[in-house]
Design a protein around this motif. Sequence first.
Motif, PDB file in Angstrom:
ATOM      1  N   LYS A   6      -9.940 -38.515   5.539  1.00  0.00           N
ATOM      2  CA  LYS A   6     -11.092 -37.865   6.158  1.00  0.00           C
ATOM      3  C   LYS A   6     -11.317 -36.482   5.557  1.00  0.00           C
ATOM      4  CE  LYS A   6     -12.217 -38.569  10.373  1.00  0.00           C
ATOM      5  NZ  LYS A   6     -12.279 -38.519  11.841  1.00  0.00           N
ATOM      6  N   ILE A   7     -12.581 -36.080   5.565  1.00  0.00           N
ATOM      7  CA  ILE A   7     -12.993 -34.758   5.115  1.00  0.00           C
ATOM      8  C   ILE A   7     -13.614 -34.075   6.327  1.00  0.00           C
ATOM      9  CG2 ILE A   7     -14.352 -33.469   3.428  1.00  0.00           C
ATOM     10  CD1 ILE A   7     -12.334 -35.450   2.187  1.00  0.00           C
ATOM     11  N   ALA A   8     -13.240 -32.827   6.610  1.00  0.00           N
ATOM     12  CA  ALA A   8     -13.748 -32.155   7.808  1.00  0.00           C
ATOM     13  C   ALA A   8     -14.218 -30.740   7.507  1.00  0.00           C
ATOM     14  CB  ALA A   8     -12.679 -32.130   8.892  1.00  0.00           C
ATOM     15  N   TRP A   9     -15.113 -30.271   8.378  1.00  0.00           N
ATOM     16  CA  TRP A   9     -15.688 -28.937   8.280  1.00  0.00           C
ATOM     17  C   TRP A   9     -14.998 -28.012   9.262  1.00  0.00           C
ATOM     18  CZ3 TRP A   9     -20.860 -27.259  10.802  1.00  0.00           C
ATOM     19  CH2 TRP A   9     -21.221 -25.983  10.364  1.00  0.00           C
ATOM     20  N   LEU A  10     -14.460 -26.937   8.762  1.00  0.00           N
ATOM     21  CA  LEU A  10     -13.865 -25.894   9.596  1.00  0.00           C
ATOM     22  C   LEU A  10     -14.903 -24.796   9.758  1.00  0.00           C
ATOM     23  CD1 LEU A  10     -11.542 -24.429  11.029  1.00  0.00           C
ATOM     24  CD2 LEU A  10     -10.900 -23.511   8.797  1.00  0.00           C
ATOM     25  N   HIS A  11     -15.371 -24.644  10.981  1.00  0.00           N
ATOM     26  CA  HIS A  11     -16.343 -23.585  11.263  1.00  0.00           C
ATOM     27  C   HIS A  11     -15.847 -22.787  12.463  1.00  0.00           C
ATOM     28  CE1 HIS A  11     -20.008 -21.381  11.150  1.00  0.00           C
ATOM     29  NE2 HIS A  11     -20.396 -21.802  12.337  1.00  0.00           N
ATOM     30  N   LEU A  12     -15.517 -21.536  12.215  1.00  0.00           N
ATOM     31  CA  LEU A  12     -15.021 -20.631  13.250  1.00  0.00           C
ATOM     32  C   LEU A  12     -16.082 -19.588  13.575  1.00  0.00           C
ATOM     33  CD1 LEU A  12     -11.520 -20.087  11.674  1.00  0.00           C
ATOM     34  CD2 LEU A  12     -11.941 -21.260  13.840  1.00  0.00           C
ATOM     35  N   HIS A  13     -16.155 -19.225  14.860  1.00  0.00           N
ATOM     36  CA  HIS A  13     -17.062 -18.171  15.293  1.00  0.00           C
ATOM     37  C   HIS A  13     -16.412 -17.431  16.451  1.00  0.00           C
ATOM     38  CE1 HIS A  13     -20.805 -16.061  15.990  1.00  0.00           C
ATOM     39  NE2 HIS A  13     -20.756 -16.402  17.263  1.00  0.00           N
ATOM     40  N   GLU A  14     -16.193 -16.145  16.259  1.00  0.00           N
ATOM     41  CA  GLU A  14     -15.580 -15.295  17.283  1.00  0.00           C
ATOM     42  C   GLU A  14     -14.273 -15.883  17.823  1.00  0.00           C
ATOM     43  OE1 GLU A  14     -18.639 -14.470  20.182  1.00  0.00           O
ATOM     44  OE2 GLU A  14     -19.744 -13.202  18.770  1.00  0.00           O
ATOM     45  N   GLY A  15     -13.454 -16.406  16.906  1.00  0.00           N
ATOM     46  CA  GLY A  15     -12.138 -16.921  17.266  1.00  0.00           C
ATOM     47  C   GLY A  15     -12.133 -18.294  17.910  1.00  0.00           C
ATOM     48  N   ARG A  16     -13.266 -18.962  17.892  1.00  0.00           N
ATOM     49  CA  ARG A  16     -13.354 -20.327  18.433  1.00  0.00           C
ATOM     50  C   ARG A  16     -13.733 -21.276  17.296  1.00  0.00           C
ATOM     51  NH1 ARG A  16     -12.802 -19.854  23.736  1.00  0.00           N
ATOM     52  NH2 ARG A  16     -13.524 -17.978  24.785  1.00  0.00           N
ATOM     53  N   ILE A  17     -13.386 -22.548  17.484  1.00  0.00           N
ATOM     54  CA  ILE A  17     -13.625 -23.539  16.437  1.00  0.00           C
ATOM     55  C   ILE A  17     -14.658 -24.565  16.908  1.00  0.00           C
ATOM     56  CG2 ILE A  17     -11.698 -24.990  17.211  1.00  0.00           C
ATOM     57  CD1 ILE A  17     -11.139 -25.586  14.236  1.00  0.00           C
ATOM     58  N   LEU A  18     -15.572 -24.896  16.018  1.00  0.00           N
ATOM     59  CA  LEU A  18     -16.575 -25.909  16.305  1.00  0.00           C
ATOM     60  C   LEU A  18     -15.906 -27.276  16.335  1.00  0.00           C
ATOM     61  CD1 LEU A  18     -19.670 -26.543  16.565  1.00  0.00           C
ATOM     62  CD2 LEU A  18     -19.578 -27.015  14.109  1.00  0.00           C
ATOM     63  N   SER A  19     -16.184 -28.029  17.383  1.00  0.00           N
ATOM     64  CA  SER A  19     -15.611 -29.360  17.506  1.00  0.00           C
ATOM     65  C   SER A  19     -16.657 -30.298  18.107  1.00  0.00           C
ATOM     66  CB  SER A  19     -14.354 -29.321  18.378  1.00  0.00           C
ATOM     67  OG  SER A  19     -13.615 -30.503  18.238  1.00  0.00           O
ATOM     68  N   THR A  20     -16.398 -31.596  17.987  1.00  0.00           N
ATOM     69  CA  THR A  20     -17.337 -32.599  18.470  1.00  0.00           C
ATOM     70  C   THR A  20     -16.607 -33.700  19.227  1.00  0.00           C
ATOM     71  OG1 THR A  20     -17.156 -33.877  16.421  1.00  0.00           O
ATOM     72  CG2 THR A  20     -18.908 -32.225  16.518  1.00  0.00           C
ATOM     73  N   ARG A  21     -17.362 -34.366  20.084  1.00  0.00           N
ATOM     74  CA  ARG A  21     -16.833 -35.555  20.762  1.00  0.00           C
ATOM     75  C   ARG A  21     -17.843 -36.669  20.581  1.00  0.00           C
ATOM     76  NH1 ARG A  21     -17.588 -37.924  25.347  1.00  0.00           N
ATOM     77  NH2 ARG A  21     -18.754 -36.176  26.257  1.00  0.00           N
ATOM     78  N   SER A  22     -17.365 -37.795  20.076  1.00  0.00           N
ATOM     79  CA  SER A  22     -18.226 -38.959  19.873  1.00  0.00           C
ATOM     80  C   SER A  22     -18.386 -39.725  21.186  1.00  0.00           C
ATOM     81  CB  SER A  22     -17.626 -39.895  18.820  1.00  0.00           C
ATOM     82  OG  SER A  22     -17.547 -39.241  17.575  1.00  0.00           O
ATOM     83  N   ARG A  23     -19.475 -40.467  21.295  1.00  0.00           N
ATOM     84  CA  ARG A  23     -19.711 -41.288  22.481  1.00  0.00           C
ATOM     85  C   ARG A  23     -18.520 -42.212  22.734  1.00  0.00           C
ATOM     86  NH1 ARG A  23     -24.487 -40.892  20.033  1.00  0.00           N
ATOM     87  NH2 ARG A  23     -26.130 -39.916  21.223  1.00  0.00           N
ATOM     88  N   GLY A  24     -18.065 -42.237  23.975  1.00  0.00           N
ATOM     89  CA  GLY A  24     -16.989 -43.138  24.362  1.00  0.00           C
ATOM     90  C   GLY A  24     -15.597 -42.668  23.988  1.00  0.00           C
ATOM     91  N   LYS A  25     -15.459 -41.508  23.384  1.00  0.00           N
ATOM     92  CA  LYS A  25     -14.141 -40.999  22.981  1.00  0.00           C
ATOM     93  C   LYS A  25     -13.622 -40.011  24.016  1.00  0.00           C
ATOM     94  CE  LYS A  25     -14.082 -43.075  18.965  1.00  0.00           C
ATOM     95  NZ  LYS A  25     -13.108 -44.048  18.560  1.00  0.00           N
ATOM     96  N   ASP A  26     -12.295 -39.883  24.077  1.00  0.00           N
ATOM     97  CA  ASP A  26     -11.670 -38.979  25.046  1.00  0.00           C
ATOM     98  C   ASP A  26     -11.059 -37.749  24.387  1.00  0.00           C
ATOM     99  OD1 ASP A  26      -9.550 -40.177  23.752  1.00  0.00           O
ATOM    100  OD2 ASP A  26      -8.437 -40.641  25.577  1.00  0.00           O
ATOM    101  N   ARG A  27     -11.274 -37.570  23.106  1.00  0.00           N
ATOM    102  CA  ARG A  27     -10.735 -36.434  22.371  1.00  0.00           C
ATOM    103  C   ARG A  27     -11.855 -35.763  21.573  1.00  0.00           C
ATOM    104  NH1 ARG A  27      -6.518 -36.732  24.885  1.00  0.00           N
ATOM    105  NH2 ARG A  27      -4.507 -37.410  24.140  1.00  0.00           N
TER     106      ARG A  27
END
Length: 133
Positions: A6-27
């Motif tokens: 997998k290839i992923a994007w690291l995007h930080l803003h004010e010490g927080r990290i951008l993250s996503t949750r896909s439909r039906g996923k628990d993480r």
Amino acid sequence: MPLIDKIAWLHLHEGRILSTRSRGKDRYYLPGGKREPGETDAQTLLREIREELTVALDPASLQPRGVFTAPAHGHAPEVLVQMTLYAATYTGTLQPAAEIEEVVWLSYRHRPQVSAVDQLIFDWLHERGELVE
């Protein structure tokens, strides 16, 4: 041992990290995905981020941040995911698209809510002072 690349994007803003949750996923997962045959890291990342978050990454700004390997969430224990991480600037407005249900900004305290490979990344960023409690 089976390996998911997998290839992923690291995007930080004010010490927080951008993250996503896909439909039906628990993480939560860092945005990105699997490469298609013949794609480079950059091609994969630009395509996946455009599909998932409707923004355009600037290819000239891509900076490799590391490669992390851990058991793949939701797979048999012997299946590993290898995540190659890139930082980059973007244009557009971040919004969920395709299979993405939620876009969030996480801090280190959200570590238990992310996949195993993302937990390694959270630890690494926290140790470096880039991810706040």
